[in-house]
Scaffold this motif. Structure first.
Motif, PDB file in Angstrom:
ATOM      1  N   LEU A 237       0.679  -1.287   0.191  1.00  0.00           N
ATOM      2  CA  LEU A 237       0.317   0.029   0.046  1.00  0.00           C
ATOM      3  C   LEU A 237       0.918   1.185   0.101  1.00  0.00           C
ATOM      4  O   LEU A 237       0.435   2.307  -0.444  1.00  0.00           O
ATOM      5  CB  LEU A 237      -0.837  -0.126   1.275  1.00  0.00           C
ATOM      6  N   MET A 238       1.792   1.710   0.504  1.00  0.00           N
ATOM      7  CA  MET A 238       2.571   2.180   0.250  1.00  0.00           C
ATOM      8  C   MET A 238       3.709   2.932  -0.731  1.00  0.00           C
ATOM      9  O   MET A 238       3.549   3.693  -0.818  1.00  0.00           O
ATOM     10  CB  MET A 238       3.920   2.289   1.550  1.00  0.00           C
ATOM     11  N   ARG A 239       4.258   1.320  -0.716  1.00  0.00           N
ATOM     12  CA  ARG A 239       4.104   1.754  -2.603  1.00  0.00           C
ATOM     13  C   ARG A 239       2.707   2.738  -3.354  1.00  0.00           C
ATOM     14  O   ARG A 239       3.966   2.854  -5.155  1.00  0.00           O
ATOM     15  CB  ARG A 239       5.079   0.104  -2.974  1.00  0.00           C
ATOM     16  N   ARG A 240       2.380   1.370  -3.472  1.00  0.00           N
ATOM     17  CA  ARG A 240       0.850   2.181  -4.229  1.00  0.00           C
ATOM     18  C   ARG A 240       0.365   3.858  -3.542  1.00  0.00           C
ATOM     19  O   ARG A 240       0.560   4.791  -4.804  1.00  0.00           O
ATOM     20  CB  ARG A 240       0.391   1.466  -4.310  1.00  0.00           C
ATOM     21  N   ALA A 241       0.874   4.103  -2.934  1.00  0.00           N
ATOM     22  CA  ALA A 241       0.558   5.902  -2.596  1.00  0.00           C
ATOM     23  C   ALA A 241       1.653   6.465  -3.263  1.00  0.00           C
ATOM     24  O   ALA A 241       1.164   8.049  -3.371  1.00  0.00           O
ATOM     25  CB  ALA A 241       0.024   5.753  -0.950  1.00  0.00           C
ATOM     26  N   ALA A 242       2.948   5.398  -2.915  1.00  0.00           N
ATOM     27  CA  ALA A 242       3.749   6.837  -3.261  1.00  0.00           C
ATOM     28  C   ALA A 242       3.807   6.839  -4.979  1.00  0.00           C
ATOM     29  O   ALA A 242       3.521   8.533  -5.464  1.00  0.00           O
ATOM     30  CB  ALA A 242       5.621   5.915  -2.760  1.00  0.00           C
ATOM     31  N   GLY A 243       3.608   6.129  -5.497  1.00  0.00           N
ATOM     32  CA  GLY A 243       3.827   6.459  -6.611  1.00  0.00           C
ATOM     33  C   GLY A 243       2.623   7.034  -7.254  1.00  0.00           C
ATOM     34  O   GLY A 243       2.663   7.546  -9.083  1.00  0.00           O
ATOM     35  N   ALA A 244       1.558   7.549  -6.751  1.00  0.00           N
ATOM     36  CA  ALA A 244       0.078   8.101  -7.091  1.00  0.00           C
ATOM     37  C   ALA A 244       0.626   9.312  -6.493  1.00  0.00           C
ATOM     38  O   ALA A 244      -0.351  10.068  -7.288  1.00  0.00           O
ATOM     39  CB  ALA A 244      -0.898   6.863  -6.112  1.00  0.00           C
ATOM     40  N   GLU A 245       1.765   9.799  -5.969  1.00  0.00           N
ATOM     41  CA  GLU A 245       2.684  11.462  -6.308  1.00  0.00           C
ATOM     42  C   GLU A 245       2.584  11.708  -7.535  1.00  0.00           C
ATOM     43  O   GLU A 245       4.056  11.092  -7.554  1.00  0.00           O
ATOM     44  CB  GLU A 245       2.837  11.768  -4.427  1.00  0.00           C
ATOM     45  N   THR A 246       3.539  12.619  -7.042  1.00  0.00           N
ATOM     46  CA  THR A 246       4.253  13.256  -8.739  1.00  0.00           C
ATOM     47  C   THR A 246       5.506  14.055  -7.304  1.00  0.00           C
ATOM     48  O   THR A 246       5.061  13.348  -6.941  1.00  0.00           O
ATOM     49  CB  THR A 246       3.499  14.048  -9.314  1.00  0.00           C
TER      50      THR A 246
END
Length: 257
Positions: A237-246
């Protein structure tokens, strides 16, 4: 309209730059440090220190002395290594707090999570290392003293409950009240199950053997399975959340703060 959209997304099409996906470099770095720390901790505690799976609580003074003698080198190498990298716990707590601050539920819960986990690391992690390293430092100590260090280390490691219960509770509350969908709601319920295992683990202070002892099926192994599931889900989930940020999202949040 274009200007407003650019502000919300953290991008400015006028400058001709393409926003970098995957979050800022420091977030990506700390994410991998989080994964590396938990991997190293597993090696130090399980393979070298022999604290997981836990040894038996229903042993005599002599058996404890022999156990420390048998595993002396592994404990010394593994636990000294863990003391050196123990700061990784703070880094791991920090990145979770980072994502909690992105939630609409507010920053207070993020600070509460970091504080609870920071306090809990002392009895739940450091005390085990110090007790067992002290026991192996002078293996010729009285066997009753070695037994005391053995018990104190294990009961602290497996029986430190309140701080972690509070941390999982504030994380679950933050996720359930979050409207930004940083983490999905189902992860809040896994965190609540973490609380259940902490409450059940209180029985290890009463039993020397069986399913409710510190090495029992109910108090330990079920908790380990749920904790392992929690960590695996959190990494994803953290990897996905980080990937959603620019790459500019952190700066945007900083301006809004």
């Amino acid at each position: 309209m274009t200007s407003a959209t650019s502000t919300l997304t953290g991008s400015d099409p006028a400058d001709g730059e393409r926003p970098e996906r995957g979050g800022s470099r420091d977030v990506r770095l700390v994410y991998w440090l989080f994964a590396a720390f938990y991997t190293a901790m597993s090696v130090g505690v399980c393979l070298l220190g022999r604290a997981t799976p836990p040894p038996r609580p229903d042993v005599t003074d002599l058996q404890v002395a022999l156990w420390f003698d048998k595993h002396q080198l592994g404990i010394q190498v593994g636990f000294v290594f863990l003391l050196v990298i123990a700061g990784g716990a703070a880094v791991s707590n920090g990145i979770i707090g980072y994502f909690m601050k992105r939630m609409s539920s507010g920053k207070v819960l993020a600070y509460a999570y970091i504080a609870a986990m920071g306090v809990g690391a002392i009895p739940g992690f450091h005390l085990l290392l110090i007790c067992w390293l002290t026991a192996t430092f002078r293996p010729d100590r009285d066997e009753r003293v070695l037994h005391l260090l053995y018990d104190l280390g294990m009961l602290s490691y497996n029986g430190s409950l309140g701080c972690f219960t509070a941390a999982y509770a504030v994380l679950a509350i933050a996720i359930l009240y979050d409207r930004n969908r940083v983490f999905p709601k189902w992860f809040a319920y896994i965190s609540i199950w973490q609380i259940v295992t902490e409450v059940v683990a209180t029985q290890m202070w009463l039993f020397h053997s069986g399913a409710l002892a510190w090495n029992g099926m109910i108090t330990f192994y079920i908790a380990v399975v749920i904790f392992g599931l929690w960590v695996v889900c959190l990494l994803h989930l953290m990897r996905r959340a980080a990937g959603a940020e620019t790459s500019r999202t952190p700066a945007l949040y900083a301006r809004e703060a």
